[in-house]
Scaffold this active site. Structure first.
Site, PDB file in Angstrom:
ATOM      1  N   CYS A   1      -5.438  -2.354  -5.472  1.00 21.82           N
ATOM      2  CA  CYS A   1      -4.349  -1.397  -5.628  1.00 21.82           C
ATOM      3  C   CYS A   1      -3.013  -2.140  -5.623  1.00 21.82           C
ATOM      4  CB  CYS A   1      -4.392  -0.368  -4.493  1.00 21.82           C
ATOM      5  SG  CYS A   1      -3.921  -1.045  -2.877  1.00 21.82           S
TER       6      CYS A   1
ATOM      7  N   GLU B   1      -9.423  -5.909   0.731  1.00 19.34           N
ATOM      8  CA  GLU B   1      -8.665  -7.113   0.360  1.00 19.34           C
ATOM      9  C   GLU B   1      -7.771  -7.582   1.495  1.00 19.34           C
ATOM     10  OE1 GLU B   1      -8.590  -4.443  -3.415  1.00 19.34           O
ATOM     11  OE2 GLU B   1      -8.776  -4.190  -1.243  1.00 19.34           O
TER      12      GLU B   1
ATOM     13  N   HIS C   1      -7.417  -2.032   3.852  1.00 19.82           N
ATOM     14  CA  HIS C   1      -8.269  -2.171   2.670  1.00 19.82           C
ATOM     15  C   HIS C   1      -9.084  -3.462   2.769  1.00 19.82           C
ATOM     16  CE1 HIS C   1      -5.745   0.535  -0.240  1.00 19.82           C
ATOM     17  NE2 HIS C   1      -5.954   1.119   0.939  1.00 19.82           N
TER      18      HIS C   1
ATOM     19  N   CYS D   1      -2.355  -4.039  -2.278  1.00 16.93           N
ATOM     20  CA  CYS D   1      -3.130  -5.278  -2.170  1.00 16.93           C
ATOM     21  C   CYS D   1      -2.654  -6.317  -3.173  1.00 16.93           C
ATOM     22  CB  CYS D   1      -4.614  -4.979  -2.347  1.00 16.93           C
ATOM     23  SG  CYS D   1      -5.275  -3.977  -0.991  1.00 16.93           S
TER      24      CYS D   1
END
Length: 149
Positions: free
Chosen positions: A86, A58, A56, A89
């Protein structure tokens, strides 16, 4: 004196990362890490390209920032991300002890708020910065994806 380096300024930089993800066929989420008005890390979703569910935006930015700083803690750093992080993360951000998270659009189903995920107690959270733009690129991406299938 007006500070040109505000949350909107840096969210626009994160949005550029989301646009890069869009161009690669990735879910258009972008992130940057800032310390003292200086961008030290950038990232965007790479889950398809890397065949890695953890890639992701992040996570990419956290890793790059840690490498830049030479340590695992991101104290005095701010993460700007176009979509609310999410649960995965949020966990990484908890452990990084990041000082501030600024996100654009809410993720009402999978975001850390909906999932009741915990952040570090000292982490400040600001939401809704360039929310319309962040939501629009996500909608455009998924409409395009549906039309291709």
């Amino acid at each position: 004196m007006i500070n040109p380096f505000d949350d909107v300024y840096f969210m626009k930089k994160a949005f550029q990362e989301a646009e890069a993800a869009f161009e690669k066929g990735e879910v258009p989420v972008g992130a940057i890490v800032v310390v003292e008005n200086r961008i030290i890390a950038r990232g965007h979703n790479l889950t398809e390209q890397l065949i890695d569910v953890t890639a992701h935006a992040e996570m990419q930015a956290i890793t790059a920032a840690s490498n830049f700083l030479g340590g695992k803690y991101l104290q005095n750093c701010t993460l700007y991300v176009t979509l609310e992080p999410c649960q995965m993360c949020a966990g990484a951000l908890y452990w990084s002890q990041i000082s501030k998270i600024v996100y654009g659009a809410r993720d009402m189903e999978r975001g850390f708020i909906a999932m009741s995920s915990q952040l570090h107690p000292k982490t400040e959270v600001v939401g809704g910065v360039l929310e319309a733009e962040a939501s629009e690129i996500l909608k455009r991406f998924f409409i395009q994806k549906r039309n291709l299938n």
